[in-house]
Write an enzyme that holds these catalytic residues in place. Sequence first.
Site, PDB file in Angstrom:
ATOM      1  N   HIS A 139       0.852  -1.187   0.000  1.00  0.00           N
ATOM      2  CA  HIS A 139       0.000   0.000   0.000  1.00  0.00           C
ATOM      3  C   HIS A 139       0.888   1.236   0.000  1.00  0.00           C
ATOM      4  O   HIS A 139       1.803   1.372   0.818  1.00  0.00           O
ATOM      5  CB  HIS A 139      -0.896   0.004   1.237  1.00  0.00           C
ATOM      6  N   LYS A 160      -1.527  10.797   1.263  1.00  0.00           N
ATOM      7  CA  LYS A 160      -0.556  10.340   0.244  1.00  0.00           C
ATOM      8  C   LYS A 160      -0.998  10.727  -1.160  1.00  0.00           C
ATOM      9  O   LYS A 160      -0.212  11.284  -1.948  1.00  0.00           O
ATOM     10  CB  LYS A 160      -0.378   8.819   0.341  1.00  0.00           C
ATOM     11  N   ASP A 178      -2.155   4.139  -4.504  1.00  0.00           N
ATOM     12  CA  ASP A 178      -2.869   3.194  -3.659  1.00  0.00           C
ATOM     13  C   ASP A 178      -2.138   1.859  -3.505  1.00  0.00           C
ATOM     14  O   ASP A 178      -1.894   1.408  -2.395  1.00  0.00           O
ATOM     15  CB  ASP A 178      -4.301   2.941  -4.159  1.00  0.00           C
ATOM     16  N   ARG A 244      16.462  16.078  13.183  1.00  0.00           N
ATOM     17  CA  ARG A 244      16.686  17.506  12.966  1.00  0.00           C
ATOM     18  C   ARG A 244      17.834  17.770  11.990  1.00  0.00           C
ATOM     19  O   ARG A 244      17.753  18.649  11.131  1.00  0.00           O
ATOM     20  CB  ARG A 244      17.004  18.196  14.306  1.00  0.00           C
TER      21      ARG A 244
END
EC number: 2.7.11.-
Length: 309
Positions: A139, A160, A178, A244
């Site tokens: 997926h 998405k 998908d 970061r």
Amino acid sequence: MKKVTVKHLTNKFKLGIFWGESILKDKYITVKDISRPALELAGYDAYYPKKRIQVLGKTELTFLASLDRAVQKERFKNLLLESVPCIILTRGFKPTNDMLDLAAKSQIPILGTDRTTTDFIALSTDLLDRDLAPTKTIHGVLVDIYGVGVLIKGQSGIGKSETALELIKRGHRLVSDDAVELRGIRERAIVGAAPKVLEHLLEIRGVGLINVVSLFGTGCVRSQKTVDLVINLEHWDEKKSYERLGLDRHFFTVLGVDIEMHTIPVAPGRNLAIIMEIAAMNHRAKKLGTNTPEDFTNNLNALIKGDEK
């Protein structure tokens, strides 16, 4: 185990059939490597790769023809083991009557092509690489961003497809939405493509399915792409510490291949399309030798050492 019929190979390359037409659909190829027997024709067959397609070109057939007829028959017969999918003659060569008789007794098809040996081996290896490659459907969404194949993962409804739509509007190309079919190929690479039923389609919640080609043109899609980078989207968790500087590397493992992965927290106001563009460009820069986090760390360490002195 994945397998391909000899009939499929025959149809794909329009091979001539000298013997065995009725059994082509019952003969299976399970190994992508191609064998070009040499030592075997000289009489040494201790390591004969009997599960591979056997290809005989000008060198092999000329050598075979130079031998005494009885030796020719013996050496050719030794190639015709039960697990051999087929024998293929290149450069337009034809089998001798002895070859045809031995093939019929062993029930091994003999096929032919006008292509050179090198060309045929290259083409058939490429075909078998694709057809015999291990596959897995996952997926997600696969997009080509600046030439970098980016697989977008994340739970259903996180955005998405909407992000992919924004990327398409910005000039990038959709591979699949998908569901993405992944194949492991040579050199530990993963290639993704769309299932046939989902080609060129994008699902936008509240709107439904849209055809990307109809709305944006053929330049906004591609049939397949190597997966170079994985972006995992997740809802922003204030208790979680996100990367970061980019010094720590994380990977997504699929079909035995490790692919670099970034986890991007999703929150209101974050432009995911731009973030993914930057991630793709940064990934490409690293491949070219520019690693900003490492450069920053090295410069910082040098500065600290300078102050200490």
